[in-house]
Design a protein around this motif. Structure first.
Motif, short mmCIF file in Angstrom:
data_model
loop_
_atom_site.label_atom_id
_atom_site.label_comp_id
_atom_site.label_asym_id
_atom_site.label_seq_id
_atom_site.Cartn_x
_atom_site.Cartn_y
_atom_site.Cartn_z
N MET A 162 0.84 -1.19 0.00
CA MET A 162 0.00 0.00 0.00
C MET A 162 0.88 1.24 0.00
O MET A 162 1.88 1.31 0.70
N SER A 163 0.52 2.26 -0.79
CA SER A 163 1.30 3.48 -0.83
C SER A 163 1.13 4.26 0.46
O SER A 163 0.18 4.05 1.23
N ALA A 164 2.06 5.22 0.69
CA ALA A 164 1.96 6.05 1.90
C ALA A 164 0.68 6.86 1.89
O ALA A 164 0.02 7.03 2.92
N ALA A 165 0.31 7.36 0.70
CA ALA A 165 -0.93 8.15 0.60
C ALA A 165 -2.14 7.30 0.93
O ALA A 165 -3.06 7.73 1.64
N ALA A 199 -2.15 4.58 2.78
CA ALA A 199 -2.12 4.25 4.20
C ALA A 199 -2.64 5.40 5.03
O ALA A 199 -3.40 5.21 5.98
N GLU A 200 -2.23 6.63 4.67
CA GLU A 200 -2.70 7.79 5.41
C GLU A 200 -4.21 7.93 5.28
O GLU A 200 -4.91 8.23 6.24
N GLN A 201 -4.72 7.66 4.06
CA GLN A 201 -6.15 7.76 3.84
C GLN A 201 -6.91 6.72 4.66
O GLN A 201 -7.93 7.00 5.27
N SER A 202 -6.39 5.48 4.70
CA SER A 202 -7.07 4.44 5.44
C SER A 202 -7.04 4.70 6.94
O SER A 202 -7.98 4.39 7.66
N ASP A 203 -5.92 5.30 7.46
CA ASP A 203 -5.84 5.61 8.88
C ASP A 203 -6.92 6.59 9.30
O ASP A 203 -7.40 6.55 10.42
N SER A 204 -7.30 7.50 8.40
CA SER A 204 -8.29 8.51 8.74
C SER A 204 -9.72 8.04 8.49
O SER A 204 -10.65 8.70 8.88
N ILE A 232 -14.62 -5.07 -1.86
CA ILE A 232 -15.56 -4.09 -1.32
C ILE A 232 -15.01 -3.48 -0.03
O ILE A 232 -15.05 -2.26 0.18
N THR A 233 -14.47 -4.34 0.85
CA THR A 233 -13.90 -3.85 2.11
C THR A 233 -12.71 -2.94 1.84
O THR A 233 -12.58 -1.87 2.45
N ASP A 234 -11.83 -3.37 0.93
CA ASP A 234 -10.66 -2.56 0.60
C ASP A 234 -11.06 -1.21 0.04
O ASP A 234 -10.42 -0.19 0.32
N ASN A 235 -12.14 -1.18 -0.74
CA ASN A 235 -12.57 0.10 -1.31
C ASN A 235 -13.07 1.04 -0.22
O ASN A 235 -12.78 2.24 -0.24
N ILE A 236 -13.82 0.52 0.74
CA ILE A 236 -14.30 1.36 1.84
C ILE A 236 -13.12 1.95 2.62
O ILE A 236 -13.11 3.13 2.98
N LEU A 237 -12.10 1.12 2.84
CA LEU A 237 -10.96 1.55 3.65
C LEU A 237 -9.95 2.39 2.87
O LEU A 237 -9.43 3.39 3.38
N HIS A 238 -9.65 1.98 1.64
CA HIS A 238 -8.52 2.56 0.92
C HIS A 238 -8.87 3.17 -0.43
O HIS A 238 -7.98 3.68 -1.11
N GLY A 239 -10.14 3.07 -0.85
CA GLY A 239 -10.50 3.62 -2.14
C GLY A 239 -10.27 5.13 -2.20
O GLY A 239 -10.23 5.81 -1.18
N ARG A 240 -10.10 5.63 -3.41
CA ARG A 240 -9.84 7.06 -3.56
C ARG A 240 -11.15 7.84 -3.70
O ARG A 240 -12.16 7.32 -4.17
N ARG A 241 -11.09 9.09 -3.29
CA ARG A 241 -12.24 9.96 -3.46
C ARG A 241 -12.27 10.49 -4.90
O ARG A 241 -11.25 10.87 -5.45
N ARG A 242 -13.46 10.50 -5.46
CA ARG A 242 -13.63 11.05 -6.80
C ARG A 242 -14.90 11.89 -6.81
O ARG A 242 -15.95 11.46 -6.31
N GLN A 243 -14.80 13.08 -7.36
CA GLN A 243 -15.94 13.98 -7.41
C GLN A 243 -16.85 13.60 -8.59
O GLN A 243 -16.39 13.48 -9.72
N ILE A 244 -18.13 13.41 -8.30
CA ILE A 244 -19.12 13.10 -9.32
C ILE A 244 -20.25 14.11 -9.20
O ILE A 244 -20.79 14.32 -8.11
N VAL A 245 -20.60 14.73 -10.32
CA VAL A 245 -21.72 15.68 -10.34
C VAL A 245 -23.00 14.89 -10.61
O VAL A 245 -23.15 14.31 -11.70
N PRO A 246 -23.92 14.83 -9.67
CA PRO A 246 -25.17 14.10 -9.92
C PRO A 246 -26.06 14.85 -10.89
O PRO A 246 -25.86 16.04 -11.17
N GLY A 247 -27.06 14.15 -11.38
CA GLY A 247 -28.16 14.81 -12.05
C GLY A 247 -29.20 15.19 -11.01
O GLY A 247 -29.18 14.72 -9.87
#
Length: 304
Positions: free
Chosen positions: A1-4, A6-11, A118-133
């Motif tokens: 896991m990258s440092a970024a 890991a930092e994201q998952s810690d928070s 699915i678990t890994d995504n909740i913990l370590h997935g990246r944030r992405r901005q999506i504009v809803p309709g």
């Protein structure tokens, strides 16, 4: 896991999970396995069970003052839609635990079905901005449509759906197709009028699962893809279905696809529309892009 990462998952430790208990035994087993893995990772979980239509949106709004690190919508695309509407306007990121019939959003982001992913995504997935309709004041991540599909969605037997899943839609479709009304509607896309018999206003590329509606579309580009099917009748309906299955719908001369930022659908007839796979209202429908994006948790890499 990258440092970024890991930092994201810690928070990402304080997690509110809003879940639909009517997902079926198999999906509930998956749900509990994901919860067990999150607990073992040291997460503090707040579980909120939905009890009725619209409850997931209420629970999401109630979660905002607690400022969790992430809110997980555990259910189908309809549950995800409700949680989106409850969270909209906040900065809390939204993750998805797919337990529904079709799970189009999970397919759009390449989430897959495995408990580990699915678990890994909740913990370590990246944030992405999506504009809803936004349709008549309600937000959506996937689509709004009016046509045979919206009539079927409004009339599907929910008890049968819980028992046999997506096959309930197929049964209702077969029952309804021979009495399908002669739909006529006006679609206005960025000021230009079209007459058509069915329309799908989509944020992504997929429809009804893995069927490709607009191959060049993606959730991360802020636009509405307006797909209009012009022919009427049973023969045309079957032909459109065949083109869908063969991923050639967009190549047909009797199908118009335009990109827009504002769309209206109206008809002299009384017809329902569906949103993200659930009943949503009746025409007219005013559709636009939302004013601000939502933060969604998506996988670092999509499966090959």
């Amino acid at each position: 896991m990258s440092a970024a990462a890991a930092e994201q998952s810690d928070s990402r430790r304080r997690i509110t999970v809003i879940y639909n208990p009517g997902a079926g035994r198999r999906n509930l087993r998956k749900f509990h396995r994901v919860m067990d893995r999150l607990r073992r990772a040291g997460c503090q979980l707040v579980l909120r069970e939905t009890c009725h239509s619209g409850h997931a949106a209420e629970l999401a709004r109630q979660a905002i003052p607690d400022a969790p690190d992430v809110v997980v919508a555990a259910g189908g695309d309809g549950t995800l839609n409700e949680v989106l509407n409850g969270l909209y306007g906040s900065t809390i990121p939204l993750a998805f635990l797919p337990m529904g019939t079709v799970n189009v959003f999970a397919r759009e982001i390449g989430l897959g079905r495995s408990v580990d992913r699915i678990t890994d995504n909740i913990l370590h997935g990246r944030r992405r901005q999506i504009v809803p309709g936004c349709c008549n004041g309600r937000y959506f991540l996937l689509m709004v449509s009016c046509g045979l599909d919206s009539h079927v969605v409004h009339r599907v037997n929910l008890k049968l759906k819980r028992l046999i899943g997506g096959a309930a839609y197929g049964i209702r479709f077969l029952q309804y197709m021979f009495s399908y009304p002669d739909l006529q509607m006006t679609v206005t896309a960025d000021g230009r009028d079209y007459r058509t018999s069915s329309v799908i206003v989509s944020r992504g590329k997929l429809y009804g699962g893995s069927m490709v509606l607009v191959p060049h579309a993606d959730l991360y580009t802020p636009s509405l893809q307006v797909v209009m099917l012009h022919k009427k009748g049973l023969r045309a309906l079957l032909s459109y279905g065949w083109s869908f299955l063969n991923r050639r719908l967009w190549l047909r001369s009797d199908v118009t696809t335009v990109e827009a930022r504002q769309v209206s659908i109206s008809s002299e007839q009384d017809h329902p529309y569906q949103m993200d796979g659930d009943p949503a209202g009746r025409l007219p429908a005013e559709i636009r892009l939302a004013e601000q994006p939502v933060s969604c948790i998506i996988p670092e890499k999509t499966p090959t």
